[in-house]
Design a protein around this motif. Structure first.
Motif: not given
Lengths: 834, 453
Positions: A787-794, B79, B300, B343-347, B366
């Motif tokens: 995954k990439k930080t900052g990319v919304i996963i639908k 986000l 997500p 939504s970006d599964a990081t936080y 991370e």
């Protein structure tokens, strides 16, 4: 839940059943007619239904009776006419739990009784109803419908809530006809009765009561569950695929545009005239990149050389010193460069060098042969003082230099020869002696020729003529010829060569030879390698003998040797001799009669040689050498000594005579045991420990220590006993635990793995960049989720997945989508492949 | 004669740009490197230790509410924006990325706000609370000026709908214009209608949580006060499935990548993962919390979920693992009432009783910010190596070790002792009775009474 409660009623049912069977057995048609006639007259079976139906219609009753399937609907035996059922129909296998739980006291389950038939069912239910209403035992009602009437006295006065027995049994119940009877004859009667009859027939418009709410909800849920499950099930393949994929990518949908210059350049399309021209030149030209680079490099190199040359010449030109230029010119003349330029000069130079060398060799001026040097050495001054020592060393060095030069010149040829020698030896397996001789001759000739080459110039000088060597070579040639003529008969003068190595070799082999003579039996059976060595001796020895007659003393030979060292010709002859000897070896190996003969001949001169060496005592033995035979290339004297083949065991014993393996092994094992299960130390009385002074009497070793020692000893013995190799005498099984390796093991098999092998396999191959090519490292180390930080996963979107497809991990790794490329040019390909 | 020479083509070794790395050739013959396993093990060990050293999950706290935070909502389309509501009726929009400040306030609720949700396009915020009101707000568009302004804006609701009963939860359909509120009954609303489009009633207890399925937009799951979990299809008139459990379910989360699976946060401190098609037993029981799990949210990616508990901790579980991989706690964090996975599964964002929102990293160690490709490769290698040797005792110990707050530690020890005692007793009972008479129920079915037909 109903199991226990139903038990008593089941017995009643069984009774009722048996009663029923007793009835008259009539054909179906008659039964049908009877039933139809009875219907309006309220037969006992129908009666129940009617009553209960009316109850249901009234709705408000507290007691909800379970409705059985009417006989018409059940269509048993086709007794009834078919008619449409407009009521809601429960499925056959429908289980009704809620109701059971609500009226547990009822105890009857319509669903469970299906097998027993509806007639029985109705009877049964009827009986139970009566029982519950009247509170009388069920036996009282059993079979009352069929058997003779029983007189009952009512406990209560008849009323609305206490129906008479007749009513309960379904007899004498009021019907529409009863109500209509008084109206008979009145004007509207006919019409009314018709209407009523029609109504009775017409089942279409009967509105049934809705199902109870919990039941209804259950049905609804069931329908919905089916739909929802279907919805869920369609995802199964997709979910499975996602789960089984080694990596899930959530960074695919991001379009970041172009990221590299190459990507932008690859999209470039020529538009203007100039651009098009350039593109055509770039893409369509025939010159390959490699050629271009080659040309370019070449030109660059040339340029740089030119530049440097120019620079240098400028610098030199700047120097004003006249002496420098003069010296430089002179140098140029004298230097090898100048010499090379002028062939005349080169010749002169070579002559000078050669003369120097020859002079050195002739005079041995620098080998401490001078007066001064001799004096120095004789008086031991060269050891005492540094000055003379250094001077002598210098002289020696000079001598070495002067003579070495020649050697080095010869090195090339000698190495060539050695190559040839290899060749010769390789091919010698099938060589006949004559051929070998021919070859040797050829060699010698060549050597002679080589020698004769310088004859024209420098070598024509009288002192340069290496007469002796040449003569020798010529003699060798002659001998070869002779040999060839006589078929190798005259092997006495086979090889007329002398050489240092020959001496060395004989000296080496002499001792074993002697021993062989002593213990012939022993050596005879040994390997053929030794035999070969022996043969070599035999061959080489006469060689020396033959060479020596010219110079009778050994000292002479030695002198000659020194000469030979510097003499190419003699060296080559020596080489030739070596070939010859080699060929003889081979010959001996192959059981050729000719070779045998030859070997016997060569054997003959041995006594002479041995005379010289002073081995006279063996002469008598050797004189009988005619009796000796060649067996497998080994000379054996079969005449006198009897030979017995020793047994295998004896041989082995002999071979391993020195070492006691068993003892050694036992020692080893003991060592290992001591290391792994160390023997406890015996408690020792150390003077000064455990007591005060000399005054006090020594008590000996304390009890505690002894006890401890005993315990330790016991433990040690136990330890020895429990070892795996305790009973195996010839085996050591190490039970040492490697602590460093231990951390790489687990005590139990971790969860997802089913076998030890699989688990170990999972860690077998390394994944690091040092151990794997960079093309694989990325794949090996890829995380499960990319995954990439900052990319919304639908959330997941539905797509059809073929469950039979293999899971492929061929997802592109790059993080952005590239626009589809329209044209692939050469450059672009290069960019991509990088 | 054989001559060995080294021949290298110039093409292969010529760099196209001066910044390109020089090409290096390795001999990968395993016999040259006999210690590879030991080397990699050591690297794994180092990686595990480094992970511990760099584990700094707490990013920051967001302070502003005046009462405990009751619920949160993330903007599915943006986000940086996160909405939170507190027990005093205050709703705020936070900018979690740069300033970590309130961007906008939505005043209006009189009682506690119990439900908050945002439409999928991120334009409409729906809130509901104990004041029986459903309020719809239009979300302010994020713009550059907003972040510059220090003043907090406040907006008026675009619509207010009133119900008869207090509302306890709300959730928006994914990519649709319906939302569901939970209270005495389950109501389905349309944005533009003041009355619910549809209502589901079940039993006498109120519905306490509702969650739409992100994959199947028409399916939603609710939990009610009478320990039921129900699955509804809003196209139908009644519930599809009902599970009766022994304890109440506080919250439900659907797996966004596996539409049939959902996880229920239970009052007994466990989470239960169910397959929507087979409810007789849970697919997995996630145990670690020592007190009621108050809220749950799926990552997500569908591979993890975060839970907030009454025991003042936030935990992150793998979707198929029995125990958490991470626990977050601070001294000042009180009972956690709501958690969200970004939504970006990081936080991970948690809202707690101490009126603060806290922002955590989902992966404690991370590295944030721009990571160079080589760094990325190194991280990946470390992770892979650690993952490979995770079963070896030393690495396992280091990776698993977490410092726990004393109350949680004690409670865990206690519960462990109790469980052990119970298990021992059961074992003895089993050993002393006829075989087959005592059946130990699996953990996955123990807390489920039945699936209501």
């Amino acid at each position: 839940m109903g199991g226990l409660k139903r038990k008593p009623s089941s017995s009643a049912k069984a009774l009722a059943k048996s009663k029923k069977k007793k009835g008259p057995h009539l054909p179906n048609s008659i039964l049908k007619v009877i039933a139809n006639q009875k219907r309006p007259l309220n037969s006992d079976e129908e009666d129940d239904d009617d009553v209960i139906g009316s109850d249901d219609e009234h709705g408000g009753d507290l007691y909800e009776y379970e409705e059985g399937v009417p006989e018409e609907e059940s269509r048993k035996n086709n007794r009834y006419d078919r008619h449409d059922n407009y009521d809601y129909e429960l499925p056959d296998d429908f289980e009704d739990e809620n109701v059971e739980s609500e009226d547990d006291d009822d105890g009857g389950n319509s669903d469970n009784d299906e097998a027993e038939g509806d007639d029985d069912d109705d009877d049964d239910r009827h009986t139970r109803m009566l029982q519950s209403l009247t509170g009388m035992p069920s036996a009282a009602f059993e079979g009352e419908s069929k058997s003779k009437p029983v007189l009952f006295t009512e406990a209560y006065p008849e009323g609305e809530f206490n129906p008479t027995r007749d009513v309960l049994e379904g007899k004498n119940v009021l019907t529409e006809e009863d109500f209509l009877a008084p109206l008979e004859g009145t004007p509207g009667y006919q019409k009314t009765s018709k209407q009523i009859a029609r109504m009775r027939k017409d089942t279409k418009h009967v509105v049934h009561a809705p199902l109870p709410k919990p039941q209804r909800e259950r049905l609804e849920r069931k329908a919905v569950i089916g739909l929802v499950d279907e919805e869920f099930s369609k995802w199964v393949h997709l979910v499975k695929k996602n789960r089984e994929a080694p990596t899930v990518y959530f960074n695919q949908d991001v379009d970041l545009g172009y990221s590299t210059v190459g990507a932008i350049a690859s999209e470039f399309q020529p538009r203007t005239e100039f651009e098009k021209k350039m593109a055509s030149v770039l893409n369509d030209s025939e010159v390959s990149m490699e050629d271009h680079i080659k040309d370019h490099n070449h030109i660059a190199k040339m340029r740089s050389l030119l530049f440097r040359h120019e620079f240098k010449s400028k610098r030199i030109k700047k120097i004003k010193s006249k002496t420098y230029h003069r010296l430089k010119n002179k140098d140029l003349k004298n230097s090898s460069l100048g010499a090379l330029m002028d062939p005349e000069m080169a010749k002169e130079e070579a002559m000078r060098q050669e003369a120097k060398r020859v002079e050195e060799r002739m005079t041995l001026k620098h080998r401490n042969t001078g007066k001064w040097a001799k004096r120095m050495i004789s008086r031991g001054l060269n050891v005492k003082y540094d000055g003379p020592k250094a001077a002598i060393a210098e002289q020696l060095q000079m001598n070495a230099n002067l003579s070495r030069k020649m050697n080095s010149m010869r090195d090339g040829s000698s190495s060539d020869e050695s190559d040839d020698e290899e060749e010769l030896n390789d091919g010698a397996d099938e060589d006949t002696p004559s051929r070998l001789i021919a070859k040797a001759k050829e060699k010698t000739l060549k050597a002679l020729e080589d020698d004769e080459v310088p004859n024209a110039g420098l070598m024509s000088l009288p002192f340069m003529k290496n007469e002796e060597a040449n003569e020798e070579a010529k003699r060798a040639l002659e001998e070869y010829e002779e040999w060839e003529n006589s078929g190798g008969e005259n092997s006495k003068k086979t090889v007329n060569v002398s050489g240092r190595r020959v001496f060395g070799a004989t000296a080496k082999v002499e001792a074993p030879k002697e021993s062989r003579k002593d213990s012939d039996n022993f050596y005879d059976d040994s390997d053929s390698d030794n035999d070969m060595a022996g043969i070599e001796d035999n061959n080489i020895e006469p060689v020396r003998d033959n060479a020596s007659p010219a110079r009778n003393t050994i000292t002479e030979t030695e002198k000659f040797d020194d000469d030979v060292a510097g003499n190419p010709a003699s060296k080559t002859t020596f080489d030739v001799a070596m070939f010859a000897s080699g060929s003889w070896k081979k010959m001996a190996g192959s059981k050729n009669t000719e070779s045998k003969k030859a070997s016997r001949k060569t054997r003959a001169p041995i006594p002479q040689a041995q005379d010289k060496k002073g081995w006279r005592d063996e002469e008598s033995e050797d004189s009988e050498s005619e009796a000796e035979q060649m067996v497998d290339g080994v000379l054996t004297s079969t005449s006198k000594e009897t030979f017995e083949v020793p047994s295998q065991a004896e041989l082995i014993n002999r071979a391993f005579a020195g070492d006691d393996v068993l003892d050694e092994f036992e020692k080893d094992k003991e060592e290992v045991l001591n290391q792994e299960v160390p023997k406890p130390e015996k408690p020792v009385l150390v003077p000064g420990w455990g007591d005060w002074t000399n005054i006090q009497k020594k008590r000996g070793i304390s009890k505690q220590m002894v006890q401890k020692h005993e315990a330790e000893k016991k433990e040690w013995e136990q330890g020895l006993k429990t070892r795996k190799d305790a009973r195996l005498k010839h085996v050591i099984i190490s039970e040492k635990v490697d602590k460093k390796a231990e951390k790489l093991h687990t005590t139990t098999l971790p969860f997802p793995f089913t076998s030890k092998e699989v688990f170990e396999h999972s860690m077998r191959m390394p994944i690091g960049p040092e151990f794997n090519p960079s093309t694989i490292v990325g794949e090996l180390n890829r995380p499960e989720v990319v995954k990439k930080t900052g990319v919304i996963i639908k959330p997941v979107k539905f797509e059809e997945v073929n469950p039979n497809d293999e899971v492929d991990d061929e997802h592109p790794r790059n993080h952005q989508k590239q626009r589809p490329k329209k044209k692939t040019s050469r450059r672009q390909g290069k960019v991509k492949s990088k | 004669m054989r001559i060995k020479t080294i021949s290298r083509s110039v093409d292969e070794f010529t760099r196209e740009r001066s910044q390109d790395l020089q090409r290096v050739f390795h001999n990968f013959d395993p016999s040259l490197r006999p210690m590879e396993k030991a080397v990699e093990y050591q690297r794994a060990l180092t990686a595990a230790k480094l992970e511990k050293i760099f584990a700094r999950p707490f990013v920051g706290a967001m302070d502003g509410h005046r009462d405990g935070i009751s619920c949160m909502a993330k903007n599915p389309n943006y986000l940086k924006g996160i909405f939170s509501a507190s027990m005093d009726g205050d709703i705020r929009l936070w900018d979690i990325a740069t300033s970590r400040r309130t961007v906008c306030q939505f005043p209006g609720h009189l009682g506690a706000v119990r439900g908050l949700t945002v439409s999928t396009d991120g334009n409409v915020l729906v809130s509901c609370g104990t004041d029986c009101n459903v309020r719809l707000w239009s979300v302010p568009r994020p713009s550059l000026e907003d972040s510059d302004l220090s003043s907090e804006k406040s907006t008026e609701p675009s619509a207010v709908y009133t119900c008869k009963n207090a509302l306890l939860a709300v959730d928006h359909q994914f990519e649709g214009d319906l939302f569901a509120t939970a209270g005495a009954q389950l109501d389905i609303w349309n944005h533009n209608r003041s009355q619910p489009v549809q209502s589901f009633t079940s039993g006498s207890h109120s519905v306490i949580s509702v969650r739409f399925n992100p994959g199947e937009p028409d399916i939603l799951a609710t939990s009610s006060g009478d320990n039921h979990i129900s699955i509804y299809d809003i196209r139908m008139s009644s519930a599809a499935r009902k599970i009766l459990m022994r304890t109440k379910t506080n919250s439900i989360a659907w797996n966004p990548m596996e539409p049939m699976n959902f996880t229920a946060a239970n009052e007994d401190g466990n989470c239960y993962s169910f397959d929507g098609r087979k409810n007789e037993e849970a697919k997995c029981v996630h145990k670690d919390h020592v007190s009621a799990v108050m809220d749950i949210d799926f990552s997500p990616t569908g591979r993890e979920f975060v839970t907030g508990s009454y025991d003042r901790s936030v935990r992150i579980f793998p979707y198929n693992g029995g125990h958490s991989r991470e626990i977050y706690h601070t001294k000042r964090m009180q009972r956690v009432f709501c958690v969200k996975y970004s939504s970006d599964a990081t936080y991970v964002i948690s809202g707690s009783d101490d009126t603060n929102l806290r922002l955590w990293k989902a992966k404690a160690s991370e590295q944030l910010g721009v990571i160079l490709p080589r760094e990325q490769k190194k991280h990946e290698y470390n992770e892979a190596v650690k993952n490979r040797y995770k079963h070896l005792p030393e690495i396992k110990r280091i990776v698993r070790h977490r410092h726990l707050p004393k109350p949680i530690y004690k409670a865990k020890a206690e519960s462990r002792a109790m469980n052990d005692a119970k298990r021992r007793k059961d074992d003895r009972r089993k050993a002393h009775s006829a075989p087959g008479t005592v059946v130990t129920e699996s953990h996955r079915t123990r807390r489920i009474i039945k699936e209501v037909e």
